[in-house]
Design a protein around this motif. Structure first.
Motif, short mmCIF file in Angstrom:
data_model
loop_
_atom_site.label_atom_id
_atom_site.label_comp_id
_atom_site.label_asym_id
_atom_site.label_seq_id
_atom_site.Cartn_x
_atom_site.Cartn_y
_atom_site.Cartn_z
N LYS A 188 2.16 5.96 -7.46
CA LYS A 188 1.13 6.82 -8.04
C LYS A 188 1.62 8.26 -8.13
O LYS A 188 1.39 8.95 -9.14
CB LYS A 188 -0.14 6.75 -7.20
CG LYS A 188 -0.90 5.44 -7.32
CD LYS A 188 -2.08 5.41 -6.35
CE LYS A 188 -2.80 4.07 -6.39
NZ LYS A 188 -3.90 4.01 -5.38
N THR A 189 2.30 8.72 -7.09
CA THR A 189 2.84 10.08 -7.09
C THR A 189 3.89 10.25 -8.18
O THR A 189 3.89 11.25 -8.92
CB THR A 189 3.46 10.40 -5.71
OG1 THR A 189 2.44 10.34 -4.71
CG2 THR A 189 4.09 11.78 -5.71
N ASN B 173 1.23 3.96 -3.20
CA ASN B 173 0.99 5.40 -3.08
C ASN B 173 2.18 6.19 -3.62
O ASN B 173 2.00 7.21 -4.31
CB ASN B 173 0.72 5.77 -1.63
CG ASN B 173 -0.62 5.26 -1.14
OD1 ASN B 173 -1.53 5.03 -1.93
ND2 ASN B 173 -0.76 5.08 0.17
N GLN B 174 3.38 5.73 -3.32
CA GLN B 174 4.57 6.39 -3.82
C GLN B 174 4.66 6.31 -5.35
O GLN B 174 4.98 7.30 -6.02
CB GLN B 174 5.82 5.78 -3.20
CG GLN B 174 7.12 6.48 -3.56
CD GLN B 174 8.33 5.85 -2.90
OE1 GLN B 174 8.28 4.73 -2.40
NE2 GLN B 174 9.44 6.57 -2.89
N THR C 118 0.84 -1.20 0.00
CA THR C 118 0.00 0.00 0.00
C THR C 118 0.87 1.25 0.00
O THR C 118 0.64 2.19 -0.77
CB THR C 118 -0.92 0.01 1.23
OG1 THR C 118 -1.82 -1.11 1.17
CG2 THR C 118 -1.75 1.29 1.28
N ASN C 119 1.90 1.26 0.84
CA ASN C 119 2.80 2.42 0.91
C ASN C 119 3.55 2.61 -0.40
O ASN C 119 3.68 3.74 -0.91
CB ASN C 119 3.79 2.25 2.06
CG ASN C 119 3.13 2.31 3.42
OD1 ASN C 119 2.05 2.89 3.57
ND2 ASN C 119 3.75 1.73 4.42
#
Length: 211
Positions: free
Chosen positions: A197-198, A194-195, A190-191
């Motif tokens: 996606k950024t 998110n990274q 999950t972490n």
């Protein structure tokens, strides 16, 4: 560097084999524990392959670090699961042609991804998030910014596809150490998702459709 990863993974497997995985009755071949360990090993090992391609060929230091982290973490976890399966006297990989994710069916009432954007209650031939042979070959041929963007897209889809299996195992596996590893997979992926996606947004690129 690759040799160091293999040594670390082997040590992790031996530690796992020598400790909790052998202290109680082994789960059955049809259990969530065995199915998760076998299927997630397949899923993880493809991530290791993709991360190794990116680590070796990218000139972006941030992405090289992300690729190294994914490669080392998932190789270690795959080796830990292999250690469990050895102790349980189960094959380290699913039976060829039997399909994947059957262990998530709960007697045919629980649905899960069919690896093609839909849902099913039975085994699937392609786990969600897995890259095709053509996609892997394309990744190997790219370089520079195109390589980095495509790696992020493939790995993001891969992480999000595998998370469904880990979430199910974290809730339904019979062994506490299996649930613990599954929870770690959910948290780390999950972490990392998110990274990624950024980083994709910074490159003006979009994620690939879910599979």
């Amino acid at each position: 560097m690759a040799a160091m990863l293999l040594v670390g993974a082997a040590v992790g497997m031996l530690i796992s084999t020598a400790t909790g995985a052998g202290t109680d009755d082994a789960p059955s071949a049809e259990s969530v524990d065995v199915g998760f360990a076998q299927d997630m090993r397949v899923h993880h090992l493809q991530a290791v392959t993709m991360a190794g391609i990116e680590r070796d060929r990218t000139s972006d230091l941030t992405l090289r670090g992300i690729a190294f982290d994914i490669e080392s973490t998932q190789l270690s976890q795959a080796s830990e699961m292999s250690g469990w399966l050895t102790v349980w006297e189960q094959p380290s990989l699913p039976t060829a042609g039997a399909g994947y994710m059957k262990w998530m069916s709960e007697g045919g009432t629980h649905t899960h991804s069919n690896g093609e954007g839909g849902r099913t209650t039975g085994p699937v031939q392609r786990m969600p998030g897995m890259a095709s042979t053509d996609e892997l070959n394309k990744l190997r041929k790219l370089s520079g910014a195109e390589l980095d963007t495509y790696f992020l897209q493939l790995m993001l889809r891969h992480h999000e596809g595998g998370k469904e299996m880990a979430e199910y195992a974290a809730e339904h596996a019979g062994k506490g150490y299996v649930r613990n590893l599954a929870e770690k997979v959910v948290t780390s992926q999950t972490n990392e998702s998110n990274q990624m996606k950024t980083l994709l947004a910074q490159r003006g690129a979009k994620p690939l459709p879910a599979s």
